[in-house]
Design an enzyme around this catalytic site. Structure first.
Site, PDB file in Angstrom:
ATOM      1  N   ARG A 112       0.818  -1.235   0.000  1.00 40.43           N
ATOM      2  CA  ARG A 112       0.000   0.000   0.000  1.00 40.43           C
ATOM      3  C   ARG A 112       0.842   1.271   0.000  1.00 40.43           C
ATOM      4  NH1 ARG A 112      -2.602  -3.185   3.609  1.00 40.43           N
ATOM      5  NH2 ARG A 112      -4.510  -4.123   2.785  1.00 40.43           N
ATOM      6  N   LYS A 134       3.793  11.455 -11.124  1.00 39.12           N
ATOM      7  CA  LYS A 134       2.787  10.649 -11.839  1.00 39.12           C
ATOM      8  C   LYS A 134       3.439   9.313 -12.186  1.00 39.12           C
ATOM      9  CE  LYS A 134       0.966  13.108 -15.327  1.00 39.12           C
ATOM     10  NZ  LYS A 134      -0.015  13.356 -16.398  1.00 39.12           N
ATOM     11  N   GLU A 176      10.948  16.812 -25.601  1.00 39.25           N
ATOM     12  CA  GLU A 176      10.260  17.281 -24.381  1.00 39.25           C
ATOM     13  C   GLU A 176      10.887  18.582 -23.868  1.00 39.25           C
ATOM     14  OE1 GLU A 176       7.500  16.246 -23.010  1.00 39.25           O
ATOM     15  OE2 GLU A 176       7.278  14.083 -23.375  1.00 39.25           O
ATOM     16  N   LYS A 218       8.721  22.202 -15.590  1.00 39.99           N
ATOM     17  CA  LYS A 218       7.754  21.184 -15.179  1.00 39.99           C
ATOM     18  C   LYS A 218       7.452  21.297 -13.682  1.00 39.99           C
ATOM     19  CE  LYS A 218       6.345  16.447 -15.110  1.00 39.99           C
ATOM     20  NZ  LYS A 218       6.346  15.136 -15.723  1.00 39.99           N
ATOM     21  N   GLU A 228      -3.159  17.531 -11.187  1.00 46.13           N
ATOM     22  CA  GLU A 228      -3.597  17.758 -12.562  1.00 46.13           C
ATOM     23  C   GLU A 228      -5.049  18.208 -12.641  1.00 46.13           C
ATOM     24  OE1 GLU A 228      -2.899  14.410 -15.176  1.00 46.13           O
ATOM     25  OE2 GLU A 228      -2.125  15.784 -16.662  1.00 46.13           O
ATOM     26  N   ARG A 232      -1.640  22.084 -14.715  1.00 38.88           N
ATOM     27  CA  ARG A 232      -0.760  20.988 -15.153  1.00 38.88           C
ATOM     28  C   ARG A 232      -1.091  20.519 -16.556  1.00 38.88           C
ATOM     29  NH1 ARG A 232       1.605  16.354 -11.184  1.00 38.88           N
ATOM     30  NH2 ARG A 232       2.748  15.122 -12.712  1.00 38.88           N
ATOM     31  N   ASN A 236       0.650  19.111 -21.316  1.00 38.94           N
ATOM     32  CA  ASN A 236       0.215  18.244 -22.422  1.00 38.94           C
ATOM     33  C   ASN A 236       0.341  18.902 -23.785  1.00 38.94           C
ATOM     34  OD1 ASN A 236      -0.551  15.941 -20.944  1.00 38.94           O
ATOM     35  ND2 ASN A 236      -2.268  17.132 -20.156  1.00 38.94           N
ATOM     36  N   HIS A 239       0.662  16.831 -26.859  1.00 37.09           N
ATOM     37  CA  HIS A 239       0.512  15.429 -26.501  1.00 37.09           C
ATOM     38  C   HIS A 239      -0.741  14.749 -27.046  1.00 37.09           C
ATOM     39  CE1 HIS A 239       4.082  15.878 -24.194  1.00 37.09           C
ATOM     40  NE2 HIS A 239       4.016  14.647 -23.721  1.00 37.09           N
ATOM     41  N   HIS A 243       0.080  11.341 -28.708  1.00 40.54           N
ATOM     42  CA  HIS A 243      -0.451  10.046 -28.266  1.00 40.54           C
ATOM     43  C   HIS A 243      -1.153   9.328 -29.420  1.00 40.54           C
ATOM     44  CE1 HIS A 243      -0.425  11.464 -23.797  1.00 40.54           C
ATOM     45  NE2 HIS A 243       0.737  10.994 -24.193  1.00 40.54           N
ATOM     46  N   HIS A 256       8.786   8.544 -27.845  1.00 44.18           N
ATOM     47  CA  HIS A 256       7.787   9.472 -27.305  1.00 44.18           C
ATOM     48  C   HIS A 256       8.117  10.934 -27.651  1.00 44.18           C
ATOM     49  CE1 HIS A 256       4.780  11.131 -24.654  1.00 44.18           C
ATOM     50  NE2 HIS A 256       5.716  11.811 -24.011  1.00 44.18           N
TER      51      HIS A 256
HETATM   52  N1  LIG Z   1       5.327  10.091 -15.424  1.00 43.20           N
HETATM   53  C1  LIG Z   1       5.427  11.120 -16.220  1.00 43.20           C
HETATM   54  O1  LIG Z   1       5.105  12.232 -15.845  1.00 43.20           O
HETATM   55  C2  LIG Z   1       5.952  10.920 -17.614  1.00 43.20           C
HETATM   56  C3  LIG Z   1       6.247  12.032 -18.409  1.00 43.20           C
HETATM   57  C4  LIG Z   1       6.780  11.823 -19.674  1.00 43.20           C
HETATM   58  C5  LIG Z   1       6.992  10.540 -20.131  1.00 43.20           C
HETATM   59  N2  LIG Z   1       6.676   9.472 -19.341  1.00 43.20           N
HETATM   60  C6  LIG Z   1       6.883   8.107 -19.818  1.00 43.20           C
HETATM   61  O2  LIG Z   1       8.269   7.901 -20.089  1.00 43.20           O
HETATM   62  C7  LIG Z   1       8.391   6.839 -21.023  1.00 43.20           C
HETATM   63  C8  LIG Z   1       9.478   7.146 -22.015  1.00 43.20           C
HETATM   64  O3  LIG Z   1      10.705   7.248 -21.330  1.00 43.20           O
HETATM   65  P1  LIG Z   1      12.108   7.147 -22.078  1.00 43.20           P
HETATM   66  O4  LIG Z   1      12.056   7.956 -23.297  1.00 43.20           O
HETATM   67  O5  LIG Z   1      13.151   7.413 -21.079  1.00 43.20           O
HETATM   68  O6  LIG Z   1      12.122   5.659 -22.617  1.00 43.20           O
HETATM   69  P2  LIG Z   1      12.612   4.250 -21.981  1.00 43.20           P
HETATM   70  O7  LIG Z   1      12.461   4.224 -20.515  1.00 43.20           O
HETATM   71  O8  LIG Z   1      11.959   3.192 -22.775  1.00 43.20           O
HETATM   72  O9  LIG Z   1      14.180   4.231 -22.305  1.00 43.20           O
HETATM   73  C9  LIG Z   1      14.600   4.238 -23.651  1.00 43.20           C
HETATM   74  C10 LIG Z   1      15.725   3.247 -23.893  1.00 43.20           C
HETATM   75  O10 LIG Z   1      16.953   3.761 -23.369  1.00 43.20           O
HETATM   76  C11 LIG Z   1      17.609   2.760 -22.605  1.00 43.20           C
HETATM   77  N3  LIG Z   1      18.433   3.473 -21.623  1.00 43.20           N
HETATM   78  C12 LIG Z   1      18.054   4.018 -20.450  1.00 43.20           C
HETATM   79  N4  LIG Z   1      19.077   4.669 -19.882  1.00 43.20           N
HETATM   80  C13 LIG Z   1      20.134   4.531 -20.712  1.00 43.20           C
HETATM   81  C14 LIG Z   1      21.482   5.001 -20.666  1.00 43.20           C
HETATM   82  N5  LIG Z   1      21.917   5.771 -19.679  1.00 43.20           N
HETATM   83  N6  LIG Z   1      22.306   4.655 -21.689  1.00 43.20           N
HETATM   84  C15 LIG Z   1      21.850   3.895 -22.727  1.00 43.20           C
HETATM   85  N7  LIG Z   1      20.590   3.451 -22.827  1.00 43.20           N
HETATM   86  C16 LIG Z   1      19.734   3.764 -21.829  1.00 43.20           C
HETATM   87  C17 LIG Z   1      16.496   1.919 -22.063  1.00 43.20           C
HETATM   88  O11 LIG Z   1      16.949   0.614 -21.707  1.00 43.20           O
HETATM   89  C18 LIG Z   1      15.534   1.891 -23.231  1.00 43.20           C
HETATM   90  O12 LIG Z   1      15.912   0.900 -24.135  1.00 43.20           O
HETATM   91  C19 LIG Z   1       7.022   6.659 -21.658  1.00 43.20           C
HETATM   92  O13 LIG Z   1       6.473   5.449 -21.202  1.00 43.20           O
HETATM   93  C20 LIG Z   1       6.214   7.836 -21.133  1.00 43.20           C
HETATM   94  O14 LIG Z   1       4.853   7.520 -20.953  1.00 43.20           O
HETATM   95  C21 LIG Z   1       6.177   9.649 -18.106  1.00 43.20           C
HETATM   96 ZN   LIG Z   2       5.584  13.521 -22.842  1.00 41.68          ZN
END
Ligand SMILES: NC(=O)c1ccc[n+]([C@@H]2O[C@H](COP(=O)([O-])OP(=O)(O)OC[C@H]3O[C@@H](n4cnc5c(N)ncnc54)[C@H](O)[C@@H]3O)[C@@H](O)[C@H]2O)c1
Ligand SMILES: [Zn+2]
Length: 356
Positions: A112, A134, A176, A218, A228, A232, A236, A239, A243, A256
């Site tokens: 929890r 989030k 981003e 941010k 949100e 907030r 988006n 986005h 999406h 992304h």
């Molecule tokens: N929670 C939030 O507010 C929020 C905001 C924006 C995006 N997101 C989420 O984030 C995700 C995208 O994140 P991302 O772009 O980091 O993608 P990801 O986490 O898939 O990482 C991308 C790739 O990079 C690799 N990697 C990670 N660190 C590395 C490093 N230091 N050196 C080499 N390779 C490395 C990973 O193994 C993966 O293959 C999406 O799912 C999106 O929904 C969340």
């Molecule tokens: Zn985003």
């Protein structure tokens, strides 16, 4: 909500300090480690954790958008509880946005709710995903549909960890960062226009400056609206388009931040058509995308009208078949246009990226 810490070569001292500051001290640690980041960070993590003489279990996994689901949450949670664990445990999520989203969600729900810390290792994670509390995983019906607000105790972003990041992930993060500049930091946009391109793709003072500026945009918004309910929504920007494009391409095919870049282009075009955007905004966005190496066009066949409309209204920001859309007016000023017809939004996307 705590402000993230940014720096270069700072992970070792900052992580040590962040853990020792926790009250009560963690009884044990669980580390969810992104395999992609492991070669750059695992030895350092092991050093710090051994020095602190805290028992820990490290679980390495290969993250992907396709594995960001409830089945994976169950698998990881089972692995993490295999050894004794209580509520004083600290979970560390070390990796890209998928890892911090999944790790944060596991922390929000396991026993929890456990405390957690985020160590983003991608540029996108440092600029955006690891910040703001989030957490979520995907359902087959859409992205991030199961989640929780669960703020981390700390976020430590060390740009040295980006040394081995693939070019596509650099681009994705820059998408981003560009969004953050448009929403809340005109100076950041100028920096993106002026800094040498190569300096924006390697660890160093330049990337540290722009990624921390994006993080500040941010955090200012998140602190004003943690759940949100209003402001907030600005985050988006681009986005709703992004999406829909990501879903159309199939999750994981379009990074992304690349989708966000295309979404920013669509939003700037629509705002220009609606005569709410500053005159040169659309052109400026296009030039910035090109400068940052982000795609200007969608590589593939766009979905037809009906399919695209369905994708647009499936987004969490759609209500009763209408879409609330964030549109840019000028740097540091965006507008939320409520209740847009999905057909009009789809038109804007075709208008920008070509007919289906
Ligand atoms: N929670 C939030 O507010 C929020 C905001 C924006 C995006 N997101 C989420 O984030 C995700 C995208 O994140 P991302 O772009 O980091 O993608 P990801 O986490 O898939 O990482 C991308 C790739 O990079 C690799 N990697 C990670 N660190 C590395 C490093 N230091 N050196 C080499 N390779 C490395 C990973 O193994 C993966 O293959 C999406 O799912 C999106 O929904 C969340
Ligand atoms: Zn985003």
């Amino acid at each position: 909500m705590n402000w993230p810490s940014y720096g270069q070569g700072v992970l070792r001292p900052l992580l040590r300090r962040a853990i020792l500051k926790l009250d009560p001290l963690p009884s044990t640690l669980r580390v969810l480690l992104d395999q992609g980041a492991a070669p750059h960070v695992r030895p350092l993590l092991e050093d710090v954790l051994s020095e602190l003489t805290l028992p820990y279990v490290m679980v390495e996994w290969a993250p992907s958008e396709a594995r960001k689901d409830l089945a994976q949450v169950e698998e990881l949670a089972r692995e993490l509880v295999r050894e004794w664990l209580d509520r004083r445990c600290l979970l560390l999520a070390v990796g890209g946005g998928v890892t911090t989203d999944v790790g944060g969600f596991v922390a929000a729900t396991l026993l929890r709710g456990l405390r957690w810390g985020a160590i983003p290792t991608t540029l996108l994670g440092m600029a955006d995903a690891a910040l703001g509390g989030k957490t979520a995983v995907n359902l087959p019906e859409g992205k991030n549909l199961v989640g929780a607000f669960h703020a981390p105790e700390f976020v430590i972003a060390d740009v040295d960890l980006l040394a081995g990041l693939p070019p596509r992930e650099w681009r994705s993060g820059l998408g981003e960062i560009l969004k953050a500049g448009l929403i809340g930091d005109a100076e950041l946009l100028c920096q993106l226009e002026e800094l040498p391109g190569a300096a924006l793709r390697r660890p160093g003072p330049e990337i540290l400056e722009v990624v921390s500026a994006a993080g500040r945009v941010k955090m200012r918004i998140v602190i004003a609206d943690p759940k949100e309910e209003g402001e907030r929504m600005l985050l988006n920007l681009g986005h709703s388009f992004a999406h829909a494009l990501e879903a159309a391409a199939g999750y994981g095919r379009l990074a992304h931040g690349e989708a966000v870049g295309l979404g920013l282009r669509c939003a700037a075009r629509l705002a220009t058509r609606m005569e709410i955007a500053e005159e040169d905004l659309e052109l400026r966005v296009r030039k910035l995308l090109a400068r940052l190496g982000l795609p200007l066009a969608y590589d593939g066949e766009l979905p037809g009208h009906a399919a695209l409309t369905r994708l647009l209204i499936r987004d969490k920001k759609a209500r009763e078949g209408r879409i609330d859309l964030v549109l840019p007016v000028r740097p540091e000023q965006c507008l939320v246009v409520r209740g847009m017809e999905p057909e009009a939004v789809a038109e804007a996307l075709y208008d920008t990226l070509g007919p289906p």
